[in-house]
Design an enzyme around this catalytic site. Structure first.
Site, PDB file in Angstrom:
ATOM      1  N   GLU A 181      49.165  33.096  31.414  1.00  0.00           N
ATOM      2  CA  GLU A 181      48.043  32.995  31.753  1.00  0.00           C
ATOM      3  C   GLU A 181      47.539  34.482  30.411  1.00  0.00           C
ATOM      4  OE1 GLU A 181      48.861  34.953  36.710  1.00  0.00           O
ATOM      5  OE2 GLU A 181      48.622  36.352  34.829  1.00  0.00           O
TER       6      GLU A 181
ATOM      7  N   ASP B 211      45.737  47.772  36.605  1.00  0.00           N
ATOM      8  CA  ASP B 211      47.279  47.990  35.807  1.00  0.00           C
ATOM      9  C   ASP B 211      47.829  49.161  35.753  1.00  0.00           C
ATOM     10  OD1 ASP B 211      47.701  44.545  35.216  1.00  0.00           O
ATOM     11  OD2 ASP B 211      45.139  45.101  34.295  1.00  0.00           O
TER      12      ASP B 211
END
Lengths: 276, 401
Positions: free
Chosen positions: A55, A66
């Site tokens: 990824e 995040d």
């Protein structure tokens, strides 16, 4: 079919791993962190360290899902002026040396939207991206990307989380391809996973409804945790742990490659142990 | 028969205002947002809910806020008649509390025990901390480190009310970053936490819900202006950061096409300098904080930092309803610079005995340029949405007094 080879990278990877009874190790790195060249070097070395699927994080200024580690990573990349076009050229370079490891771009919608969804899909397919996972694009809002999907082979990877109920899951699975990404915890990236039994039960429930592989991400920050989860999961995603390793050696850039690769190897060995 | 078009029928069932709005959030939050929408749609028609909201609006907030004829300013400018909607007289000193009251009543009915909020100027944080104290709920406020410095009085008040203030140091350390951090908190505490968003932005149903709770402002104006003038105003003017006070004023009047609506953005040091917060005038459509809307961003879709002397307008986005109203031309948008806002603040203080907050001072400066060009029978209502005490520390060096 002209794209058949390209089209199958994600499916082939999971199929091969399944027949070998191995879970997939999915590694996350941010494009351009700490700079373009180092991320290129790490990227090229990931498959031999044991990454089955990669990824690549597309840096965004406001990554709402995040934690601090990936926020910092995105900031470093953005400081170097990395944009979506450069992410695509990174994949292009990678594909010249590696035509089998699937690449999934992971990011937030706005950079894709600004580039233009159609031209993104076109270029991504051309350079050899296999899938895209857009964190803040739930199925309810993805018409701009979905209306073009039949023209391209790119897979849109969908997310499920502990808050996703069965009805919703059915809806998500109906439009999923490639694999399903299960967010193991209600939280942000870089949080620690602790409720292993809850996760296992949730995973097994999901598995009953899904025809495609399901990978587990968020909170898998040590090889030990990866090992526990890979006893049953089709794959595990390791992100913040890798970026954290990179962060630790950032002052000595020359060590980045070695340290990150060493860590990925540890994860790889741990999950191979899992089903022995 | 086709139903007559109404601006007030938006958002549609997908939470969209034309191309704008929607729900751009992580999967973990999606079920929560869908549930919130369901609950809101149920309770907004619930008689008990409405009764409690109205009762506390009156007894706790002090509504209706007065409509005030600013006669001195009107004479000074020599044109249109200027009225102020005095939402700065609300409990906690701004319009923000209208929305907080509505949302906490909803949170209570959804059995949420913990409230989080983001704040820029501190007015929304203060209003949230206030209603949390009232209902005995735990309160966590995310605030940019830069804003904590320039809005000290509000920080102290929030602490006094029992709220935990979490300083946010990421990004530009202002409102945008506080909102990121609040969203991260929410996704980590999905079971017990209610996120009270302070402006008419964010994922659906927030833009609609915040606007609805604020629309009491315009509804009151409709009745109050009749008492003075026996007719409706010609122009409505309000500042916009995210857009909650302006939509609160405008919404009830959207379908009356003969009433002109003006939204005033923060021009910072001037749009040409790049240091401003004029998302509608200088941004372009994109996706941030759960909605599609005009955003200040570079060509690669990275969000730019906004700049405004007013912490409440210092945001690179704007509520999606405004983006739509701009595109279809129903509202006209202008921008006013930092120094112009201060000029208006000083003028209003001297002439009217009212010290406005920096945010409505932007709208006020526009009024000082707009009113003289209008006929004497032109009626303006401007939303004086906050009072200025909170800004005194920050602007003291610029006042030359």
């Amino acid at each position: 079919m002209a794209y058949s080879n390209y089209n199958c990278r994600i499916e082939k990877t999971f199929r091969d791993l399944k027949s070998a009874n191995k879970p997939a190790l999915i590694t996350f790195i941010t494009a351009g962190d700490p700079n373009f060249n180092y991320s290129k070097q790490v990227l090229l070395n990931l498959p031999k360290a044991g990454a089955d699927l990669i990824e690549i994080g597309v840096p965004f200024s406001d990554p709402m899902a995040d934690g601090p580690i990936i926020q910092k990573s995105y900031r470093r990349a953005l400081k170097n002026g990395v944009n979506l076009d450069e992410v695509l050229s990174l994949v292009k370079i990678f594909r010249k040396k590696n035509n089998y490891t699937p690449i999934v771009l992971m990011g937030y919608y706005n950079p894709f939207f600004q580039k233009g969804i159609k031209s993104f899909l076109k270029e991504a397919e051309k350079v050899g991206v296999d899938g895209v996972l857009i964190v803040d694009l739930p199925p309810e809002n993805d018409d701009e990307i979905r209306k073009h999907l039949s023209d391209y082979k790119l897979k849109v990877i969908r997310l499920a989380s502990p808050t996703t109920d069965r009805q919703r899951l059915t809806k998500i699975l109906k439009i999923s391809s490639g694999f399903l990404y299960y967010v193991s915890i209600t939280g942000i990236t870089g949080s620690g996973l602790s409720k292993f039994n809850t996760l296992k039960n949730a995973y097994n429930k999901l598995k009953r409804y899904s025809k495609i592989p399901i990978v587990v991400g968020f909170g898998i920050n040590t090889p030990e945790k990866a090992k526990i989860v890979s006893k049953y999961a089709d794959g595990v995603v390791v992100g913040s742990a890798i970026i954290n390793e990179l962060d630790k050696t950032i002052d000595k850039k020359s060590n980045i490659n070695n340290n990150v690769i060493r860590l990925v190897k540890k994860f790889s060995e741990a999950i191979k142990e899992a089903r022995k | 028969m086709l139903k007559k078009f109404s601006y007030r029928d938006f958002p549609d069932k997908f939470g969209k205002f034309g191309n704008y709005g929607g729900r751009f959030v992580a999967e973990t939050l999606m079920p929560l947002i869908l549930d919130l929408e369901k609950k809101y749609n149920r309770y907004k028609k619930d008689k008990k809910f409405i009764k409690e909201f109205n009762h506390l609006s009156k007894s706790f907030i002090g509504r209706p806020s007065p409509l005030y004829f600013a006669e001195n300013l009107t004479n000074h400018l020599g044109g249109a008649k200027i009225y102020f909607k005095r939402d700065e007289l609300n409990h906690t000193g701004a319009h923000k509390i209208n929305n907080c009251l509505g949302q906490i009543l909803l949170a209570k009915r959804m059995n949420k025990k913990r409230i989080i909020a983001e704040t820029g100027a501190g007015q929304h944080g203060l209003a949230t901390a206030t209603v949390c104290a009232l209902f005995g709920l735990k309160c966590v406020i995310y605030m940019g480190a830069k804003d904590i410095k320039r809005q000290k009085p509000n920080v102290l008040k929030m602490k006094l009310l029992g709220a935990d203030i979490v300083p946010v140091n990421s990004g530009s350390s202002t409102l945008k970053d506080a909102m990121n951090e609040a969203l991260r908190d929410w996704v980590s505490n999905v079971n017990n936490t209610f996120y009270i968003i302070g402006t008419a932005a964010g994922p659906h149903p927030y833009p609609m819900m915040v606007r609805d709770f604020q629309s009491v402002i315009g509804k009151e104006v409709r009745e109050q202006i009749f008492e003075y003038e026996k007719r409706l105003p010609n122009s409505l003017i309000a500042c916009i950061g995210g857009g909650s006070n302006s939509l609160g004023l405008f919404h009830d009047f959207l379908d009356e096409d003969n009433i002109a609506l003006y939204g005033i953005e923060a021009g910072g040091k001037g749009i040409k300098t790049g240091k401003h917060a004029s998302s509608l005038l200088a941004g372009k459509p994109g996706v941030l904080h759960g909605n599609k809307t005009y955003i200040l961003q570079n060509k690669h879709g990275q969000i730019k930092e906004a700049h405004s002397i007013s912490a409440g307008l210092d945001y690179p986005g704007i509520g999606p309803e405004h983006s739509w109203l701009k595109d279809i031309g129903r509202v006209k948008y202008f921008s006013v610079k930092d120094n112009q806002a201060i000029e208006a603040l000083k003028l209003c203080s001297r002439l009217e005995g009212i010290i406005p907050a920096l945010e409505p001072s932007h709208a006020l400066y526009f009024v000082t340029k707009f009113a003289p060009k209008q006929k004497k029978n032109h009626i303006i209502v401007m939303n004086l949405c906050g009072r200025g005490d909170k800004d005194l520390d920050a602007i003291a060096p610029l006042l030359n007094i």
